[in-house]
Write a protein that holds these residues in place. Structure first.
Motif, short mmCIF file in Angstrom:
data_model
loop_
_atom_site.label_atom_id
_atom_site.label_comp_id
_atom_site.label_asym_id
_atom_site.label_seq_id
_atom_site.Cartn_x
_atom_site.Cartn_y
_atom_site.Cartn_z
N GLU A 1 0.63 -1.08 0.00
CA GLU A 1 0.07 -0.04 -0.17
C GLU A 1 0.73 0.90 -0.43
O GLU A 1 0.51 2.46 -1.35
N GLY B 1 2.21 1.84 -3.24
CA GLY B 1 1.69 2.70 -3.76
C GLY B 1 0.68 1.74 -5.15
O GLY B 1 0.39 1.78 -6.42
N ASP C 1 -4.94 -0.38 -3.45
CA ASP C 1 -5.44 0.66 -2.32
C ASP C 1 -6.32 -0.22 -1.53
O ASP C 1 -6.63 -1.32 -1.52
N THR D 1 -3.55 -1.20 -7.50
CA THR D 1 -4.22 -0.09 -8.11
C THR D 1 -3.64 -0.49 -10.39
O THR D 1 -3.19 -1.87 -10.18
N GLU D 2 -3.60 0.79 -10.58
CA GLU D 2 -2.64 0.31 -11.75
C GLU D 2 -1.19 0.50 -12.09
O GLU D 2 -1.40 -0.21 -12.79
#
Length: 112
Positions: free
Chosen positions: A57, A60, A63, A80-81
């Motif tokens: 997390e 990044g 999420d 996340t992407e």
């Protein structure tokens, strides 16, 4: 699995792969899915899982979505992407590692 240390370096990759295969999961669900997929051979402890989730997390890659389930707050983790892209990279890295290890422990067998 006799030596739990062997999978420790792969924990983030395991988590990323599970989340790539499932839209979102909560911590206990991740541990149970690993146990199910490995037929009980691999048990991920909370003490190993949550630091790995928090690191992913912070980097990044995940999420967090908090939901109220039965009067309890439950944290769901999803990629996340950037996490989706990193999963592809980590899985390729794992495949290369496994191929190399196979060549070392059983040179007669090839994963080509």
């Amino acid at each position: 699995m006799g030596n739990q240390k062997l999978y420790k370096g792969s924990l983030q990759t395991i988590i990323l792969q599970l989340l790539a295969s499932n839209e979102k999961m909560y911590g206990y669900e991740i541990t149970q899915k690993v146990k199910e997929l490995t037929k009980g051979e691999l048990n991920i402890t909370e003490g190993a899982l949550y630091p790995a989730l928090h690191k992913l997390e912070a980097d990044g890659l995940l999420d967090v979505e908090v939901a109220n389930v039965g009067n309890r707050l439950r944290k769901y983790y999803k990629l996340t992407e950037r996490g989706t892209k990193e999963t592809v990279s980590k899985l390729e890295e794992m495949q290369d590692f496994l191929k190399t290890m196979q060549q070392l422990v059983n040179p007669k067998f090839s994963l080509e």
